[in-house]
Design a protein around this motif. Structure first.
Motif, PDB file in Angstrom:
ATOM      1  N   GLU A 367      -9.144 -61.033  65.122  1.00 28.13           N
ATOM      2  CA  GLU A 367      -8.650 -60.751  63.777  1.00 28.13           C
ATOM      3  C   GLU A 367      -7.414 -61.572  63.488  1.00 28.13           C
ATOM      4  O   GLU A 367      -6.681 -61.984  64.400  1.00 28.13           O
ATOM      5  CB  GLU A 367      -8.359 -59.255  63.624  1.00 28.13           C
ATOM      6  N   SER A 368      -7.163 -61.759  62.197  1.00 31.00           N
ATOM      7  CA  SER A 368      -6.009 -62.533  61.752  1.00 31.00           C
ATOM      8  C   SER A 368      -4.856 -61.607  61.417  1.00 31.00           C
ATOM      9  O   SER A 368      -5.036 -60.398  61.191  1.00 31.00           O
ATOM     10  CB  SER A 368      -6.381 -63.364  60.514  1.00 31.00           C
ATOM     11  N   TRP A 369      -3.679 -62.185  61.381  1.00 33.87           N
ATOM     12  CA  TRP A 369      -2.517 -61.473  60.882  1.00 33.87           C
ATOM     13  C   TRP A 369      -2.674 -61.292  59.376  1.00 33.87           C
ATOM     14  O   TRP A 369      -3.097 -62.207  58.665  1.00 33.87           O
ATOM     15  CB  TRP A 369      -1.240 -62.256  61.165  1.00 33.87           C
ATOM     16  N   ILE A 370      -2.327 -60.103  58.894  1.00 34.90           N
ATOM     17  CA  ILE A 370      -2.459 -59.793  57.467  1.00 34.90           C
ATOM     18  C   ILE A 370      -1.089 -59.445  56.901  1.00 34.90           C
ATOM     19  O   ILE A 370      -0.360 -58.626  57.456  1.00 34.90           O
ATOM     20  CB  ILE A 370      -3.441 -58.627  57.238  1.00 34.90           C
ATOM     21  N   TYR A 371      -0.763 -60.057  55.783  1.00 38.08           N
ATOM     22  CA  TYR A 371       0.518 -59.836  55.117  1.00 38.08           C
ATOM     23  C   TYR A 371       0.475 -58.535  54.334  1.00 38.08           C
ATOM     24  O   TYR A 371      -0.480 -58.257  53.603  1.00 38.08           O
ATOM     25  CB  TYR A 371       0.817 -61.009  54.198  1.00 38.08           C
ATOM     26  N   ASN A 372       1.495 -57.714  54.502  1.00 37.93           N
ATOM     27  CA  ASN A 372       1.626 -56.471  53.745  1.00 37.93           C
ATOM     28  C   ASN A 372       2.421 -56.743  52.476  1.00 37.93           C
ATOM     29  O   ASN A 372       3.660 -56.759  52.500  1.00 37.93           O
ATOM     30  CB  ASN A 372       2.350 -55.406  54.583  1.00 37.93           C
ATOM     31  N   ASP A 373       1.726 -56.959  51.386  1.00 40.30           N
ATOM     32  CA  ASP A 373       2.402 -57.214  50.119  1.00 40.30           C
ATOM     33  C   ASP A 373       3.003 -55.913  49.594  1.00 40.30           C
ATOM     34  O   ASP A 373       2.288 -54.941  49.334  1.00 40.30           O
ATOM     35  CB  ASP A 373       1.396 -57.773  49.112  1.00 40.30           C
ATOM     36  N   MET A 374       4.320 -55.883  49.459  1.00 38.64           N
ATOM     37  CA  MET A 374       4.993 -54.645  49.048  1.00 38.64           C
ATOM     38  C   MET A 374       5.337 -54.630  47.565  1.00 38.64           C
ATOM     39  O   MET A 374       6.193 -53.867  47.125  1.00 38.64           O
ATOM     40  CB  MET A 374       6.248 -54.429  49.891  1.00 38.64           C
ATOM     41  N   THR A 375       4.639 -55.479  46.771  1.00 42.82           N
ATOM     42  CA  THR A 375       4.928 -55.515  45.330  1.00 42.82           C
ATOM     43  C   THR A 375       4.688 -54.169  44.681  1.00 42.82           C
ATOM     44  O   THR A 375       5.522 -53.659  43.924  1.00 42.82           O
ATOM     45  CB  THR A 375       4.058 -56.584  44.643  1.00 42.82           C
ATOM     46  N   GLU A 376       3.529 -53.564  44.989  1.00 44.14           N
ATOM     47  CA  GLU A 376       3.216 -52.258  44.412  1.00 44.14           C
ATOM     48  C   GLU A 376       4.159 -51.195  44.944  1.00 44.14           C
ATOM     49  O   GLU A 376       4.626 -50.331  44.197  1.00 44.14           O
ATOM     50  CB  GLU A 376       1.769 -51.882  44.720  1.00 44.14           C
ATOM     51  N   ALA A 377       4.455 -51.261  46.239  1.00 45.10           N
ATOM     52  CA  ALA A 377       5.370 -50.285  46.820  1.00 45.10           C
ATOM     53  C   ALA A 377       6.749 -50.395  46.188  1.00 45.10           C
ATOM     54  O   ALA A 377       7.437 -49.393  45.979  1.00 45.10           O
ATOM     55  CB  ALA A 377       5.461 -50.492  48.328  1.00 45.10           C
ATOM     56  N   GLU A 378       7.154 -51.631  45.842  1.00 47.50           N
ATOM     57  CA  GLU A 378       8.472 -51.832  45.251  1.00 47.50           C
ATOM     58  C   GLU A 378       8.576 -51.158  43.889  1.00 47.50           C
ATOM     59  O   GLU A 378       9.614 -50.574  43.543  1.00 47.50           O
ATOM     60  CB  GLU A 378       8.750 -53.329  45.131  1.00 47.50           C
ATOM     61  N   THR A 379       7.488 -51.210  43.110  1.00 49.93           N
ATOM     62  CA  THR A 379       7.520 -50.575  41.789  1.00 49.93           C
ATOM     63  C   THR A 379       7.644 -49.065  41.902  1.00 49.93           C
ATOM     64  O   THR A 379       8.105 -48.407  40.977  1.00 49.93           O
ATOM     65  CB  THR A 379       6.251 -50.919  40.990  1.00 49.93           C
ATOM     66  N   LYS A 380       7.234 -48.531  43.051  1.00 53.51           N
ATOM     67  CA  LYS A 380       7.324 -47.092  43.266  1.00 53.51           C
ATOM     68  C   LYS A 380       8.526 -46.735  44.142  1.00 53.51           C
ATOM     69  O   LYS A 380       8.625 -45.610  44.623  1.00 53.51           O
ATOM     70  CB  LYS A 380       6.035 -46.594  43.929  1.00 53.51           C
ATOM     71  N   HIS A 381       9.402 -47.723  44.335  1.00 48.54           N
ATOM     72  CA  HIS A 381      10.600 -47.541  45.162  1.00 48.54           C
ATOM     73  C   HIS A 381      10.224 -47.130  46.590  1.00 48.54           C
ATOM     74  O   HIS A 381      10.883 -46.290  47.198  1.00 48.54           O
ATOM     75  CB  HIS A 381      11.538 -46.504  44.532  1.00 48.54           C
ATOM     76  N   LEU A 382       9.156 -47.746  47.106  1.00 53.99           N
ATOM     77  CA  LEU A 382       8.682 -47.430  48.452  1.00 53.99           C
ATOM     78  C   LEU A 382       8.645 -48.672  49.342  1.00 53.99           C
ATOM     79  O   LEU A 382       7.915 -48.705  50.326  1.00 53.99           O
ATOM     80  CB  LEU A 382       7.280 -46.809  48.394  1.00 53.99           C
ATOM     81  N   SER A 383       9.429 -49.670  48.993  1.00 53.07           N
ATOM     82  CA  SER A 383       9.460 -50.889  49.801  1.00 53.07           C
ATOM     83  C   SER A 383      10.626 -50.834  50.788  1.00 53.07           C
ATOM     84  O   SER A 383      11.551 -50.032  50.640  1.00 53.07           O
ATOM     85  CB  SER A 383       9.586 -52.120  48.907  1.00 53.07           C
ATOM     86  N   LEU A 384      10.567 -51.691  51.801  1.00 51.00           N
ATOM     87  CA  LEU A 384      11.667 -51.805  52.761  1.00 51.00           C
ATOM     88  C   LEU A 384      12.585 -52.932  52.305  1.00 51.00           C
ATOM     89  O   LEU A 384      12.150 -54.079  52.181  1.00 51.00           O
ATOM     90  CB  LEU A 384      11.118 -52.113  54.154  1.00 51.00           C
ATOM     91  N   PRO A 385      13.850 -52.654  52.049  1.00 50.92           N
ATOM     92  CA  PRO A 385      14.750 -53.700  51.549  1.00 50.92           C
ATOM     93  C   PRO A 385      15.025 -54.779  52.600  1.00 50.92           C
ATOM     94  O   PRO A 385      15.009 -54.510  53.811  1.00 50.92           O
ATOM     95  CB  PRO A 385      16.040 -52.921  51.226  1.00 50.92           C
ATOM     96  N   ALA A 386      15.260 -55.968  52.136  1.00 52.72           N
ATOM     97  CA  ALA A 386      15.730 -57.050  53.011  1.00 52.72           C
ATOM     98  C   ALA A 386      17.214 -56.833  53.238  1.00 52.72           C
ATOM     99  O   ALA A 386      18.026 -56.913  52.308  1.00 52.72           O
ATOM    100  CB  ALA A 386      15.480 -58.401  52.345  1.00 52.72           C
ATOM    101  N   MET A 387      17.596 -56.544  54.481  1.00 49.26           N
ATOM    102  CA  MET A 387      18.974 -56.190  54.807  1.00 49.26           C
ATOM    103  C   MET A 387      19.471 -57.025  55.980  1.00 49.26           C
ATOM    104  O   MET A 387      18.692 -57.424  56.847  1.00 49.26           O
ATOM    105  CB  MET A 387      19.061 -54.693  55.160  1.00 49.26           C
ATOM    106  N   THR A 388      20.757 -57.279  56.000  1.00 50.79           N
ATOM    107  CA  THR A 388      21.332 -57.975  57.142  1.00 50.79           C
ATOM    108  C   THR A 388      21.134 -57.141  58.401  1.00 50.79           C
ATOM    109  O   THR A 388      21.152 -55.901  58.366  1.00 50.79           O
ATOM    110  CB  THR A 388      22.843 -58.214  56.940  1.00 50.79           C
ATOM    111  N   ASN A 389      20.930 -57.836  59.515  1.00 49.85           N
ATOM    112  CA  ASN A 389      20.756 -57.172  60.809  1.00 49.85           C
ATOM    113  C   ASN A 389      19.656 -56.113  60.777  1.00 49.85           C
ATOM    114  O   ASN A 389      19.765 -55.060  61.412  1.00 49.85           O
ATOM    115  CB  ASN A 389      22.073 -56.537  61.266  1.00 49.85           C
ATOM    116  N   LEU A 390      18.588 -56.414  60.021  1.00 45.74           N
ATOM    117  CA  LEU A 390      17.459 -55.490  59.954  1.00 45.74           C
ATOM    118  C   LEU A 390      16.937 -55.210  61.372  1.00 45.74           C
ATOM    119  O   LEU A 390      16.733 -56.119  62.165  1.00 45.74           O
ATOM    120  CB  LEU A 390      16.347 -56.099  59.099  1.00 45.74           C
ATOM    121  N   SER A 391      16.715 -53.927  61.670  1.00 47.12           N
ATOM    122  CA  SER A 391      16.229 -53.529  62.993  1.00 47.12           C
ATOM    123  C   SER A 391      15.199 -52.431  62.812  1.00 47.12           C
ATOM    124  O   SER A 391      15.397 -51.504  62.010  1.00 47.12           O
ATOM    125  CB  SER A 391      17.377 -53.024  63.865  1.00 47.12           C
ATOM    126  N   ALA A 392      14.069 -52.544  63.525  1.00 48.08           N
ATOM    127  CA  ALA A 392      13.004 -51.556  63.405  1.00 48.08           C
ATOM    128  C   ALA A 392      12.465 -51.217  64.785  1.00 48.08           C
ATOM    129  O   ALA A 392      12.623 -51.975  65.744  1.00 48.08           O
ATOM    130  CB  ALA A 392      11.883 -52.084  62.504  1.00 48.08           C
TER     131      ALA A 392
END
Length: 490
Positions: A367-392
């Motif tokens: 299988e290939s890597w699949i990009y999680n497009d968060m455009t729809e999630a962003e409109t619902k305020h459900l996206s992960l922000p781009a932040m300095t020193n992001l850690s997960a």
């Protein structure tokens, strides 16, 4: 003169007497058994106090907020009670909910028994027995709320044979979805670090601490309370990953250091221009190269790398602050999903989302890597922000937790303040939200200092900050429960 009875008369008389006796026996005789046993043990309806939180205005005599509860009914039969006739023990392996009122009606059935009685397991021989009745509630804890094992005795119908069982019914001490944390002693090794990158194996927490010119690897054991240096010094840009076999992988320039024990083995990766490790899943290790392409190598040949298949535009791959999480798929245990979370090199316009990619490993076809497009999630305020020193980090139940500092797009400020929120995704990074009750243990962490979030295999996650070397060990209660350990509400 009395004449003797004839033979026929005597026979008739005997038959009549025998017939009379048999009719009497059939009306009064019952079968008695010497053996007996409890055959089922079922809990009735259980009242449960569900903790809500602190009341807004009510306070006790010392001025402290008063806890708030609501009560609901739990169907006790949903919690199986097991009977081990070999050891003569009766118990529930799945604990009743926390807050359960441990006095309840109980249905007990037996075979070949006239009477069922019970008393405390360790009661004196002279102590009285209580006769079991299905209409009487039984208390399974003592007055201090501690486990109260009971001795249930069944008496055989002959009246001479008995069989005793040790009965232990328990409930959880903790509320399943409650969040708890412990403030650990600050560690000077993390103070003012320029970078913190971590992973975990069964041996403990591995943290690469960068000072701007080099990185030192530390191993934290005893749930983050004891730290030692692991042999070797690496470059300031070194990144780290680990696998399920306790192996760690460190990419440092053109060298991969790997293994489970020091000194680590090395593999030369000159020519592949690998810039950052992206993670590990099963027997594959991933990295992003200087051209922003996803590269893959097998764990048994880390000196050979190839371009991995990407379903979408690989220009959208993250290039920095990359973390990863793996989760076994619930519908197919042979398939594991790896999710990588990171930031792009630059952000402009209204772009404020971090980058998330997924791949399923060990499927019938590559299988290939699949990009999680968060455009729809962003409109619902459900996206992960781009932040300095992001850690997960991956966590309980396949969740992914993430923290971060300032927003990376200066032209579009984030509404989220630095290090004030633990973001949670329950769907592989497609949507992110603030899980109720899950909060940062410290709301004063400096936004200019880097911080790391990393989980271990015992259900804890840790937040480590370069702000004074502060450390916090956190958990959701049910993530650390062991169903083999009996716990009760105290």
């Amino acid at each position: 003169m009395i004449r003797p009875l004839s033979l026929s008369a005597i026979l008739i008389s005997v038959i009549c007497l025998m017939s009379s006796c048999m009719n009497s026996d059939e009306a009064t005789t019952s079968t008695a058994y010497e053996d007996t046993a409890i055959t089922s043990f079922t809990l009735g309806t259980v009242k449960v106090n569900r903790y809500i939180g602190k009341k807004k205005y009510a306070k006790d005599a010392d001025g402290n907020p008063v806890d708030s509860f609501y009560t609901y009914s739990y169907t006790g039969s949903n919690t199986p009670v097991y009977i081990d006739h070999l050891t003569r023990e009766i118990y529930n392996t799945d604990s009743l909910p926390a807050g359960a009122y441990m006095k309840m009606l109980t249905s007990v059935t037996s075979k070949n028994s006239n009477t069922i009685t019970y008393r405390d397991w360790d009661a004196e021989e002279s102590a009285a027995w209580t006769r079991y009745s299905s209409t009487d509630s039984i208390k399974f804890v003592n007055d201090e709320g501690e486990i109260r094992p009971l001795r249930f005795r069944v008496l055989a119908s002959t009246g001479g044979y008995t069989r005793d069982y040790k009965v232990t019914i328990v409930s959880h001490k903790e509320y399943a979805d409650s969040f708890q944390y412990v403030t650990l002693a600050p560690q000077s090794i993390f103070t003012d670090a320029k970078s913190l990158r971590g992973t975990a194996t069964s041996k403990g927490l591995y943290v690469l601490v960068g000072n701007g010119t080099s990185s030192t690897l530390y191993l934290g054991t005893a749930h983050g309370t004891a730290w030692t240096t692991v042999a070797g010094t690496y470059g300031s840009g070194a990144t780290i990953a680990s696998d399920d076999e306790d192996n760690i992988y460190i990419l440092d320039g053109n060298t991969i250091h790997y293994g489970s024990d020091a000194p680590l083995q090395t593999a030369d990766v000159t020519g592949y221009a690998l810039s950052v490790l992206a993670g590990n899943c099963k027997d594959e290790v991933y990295a992003v190269n200087s051209d922003g392409k996803m590269m893959v190598a097998h764990t048994n040949n880390l000196a050979t790398w190839t371009k991995d298949a990407v379903y979408d535009n690989d220009d959208l791959l993250p290039t920095k602050d990359i973390s990863y999480a793996t989760a076994v798929q619930k519908v197919n245990n042979d398939v594991t999903r790896i999710t990588i979370v990171g930031n792009k090199a630059t952000y402009s316009g209204t772009d404020t989302c971090a980058v998330v990619w997924n791949k399923n490993v060990n499927t019938a076809a590559d299988e290939s890597w699949i990009y999680n497009d968060m455009t729809e999630a962003e409109t619902k305020h459900l996206s992960l922000p781009a932040m300095t020193n992001l850690s997960a980090t991956g966590y309980y139940n396949g969740w992914i937790l993430a923290i971060g500092g300032e927003g990376l797009n200066a032209t579009t400020p984030l509404t989220t303040k630095p290090y004030k929120v633990i973001f949670c995704s329950e769907d592989g990074g497609t949507s992110w939200h603030r899980l109720k009750g899950l909060r940062m243990p410290d709301s004063t962490l400096s936004s200019s200092k880097t911080a790391l979030i990393v989980a271990d295999e015992d259900g804890y996650f840790y937040i480590i900050s370069a702000d004074g070397g502060k450390m916090y060990r956190c958990k959701l209660n049910n993530a650390t429960w062991d169903s083999t350990e009996w716990q009760i509400e105290s």
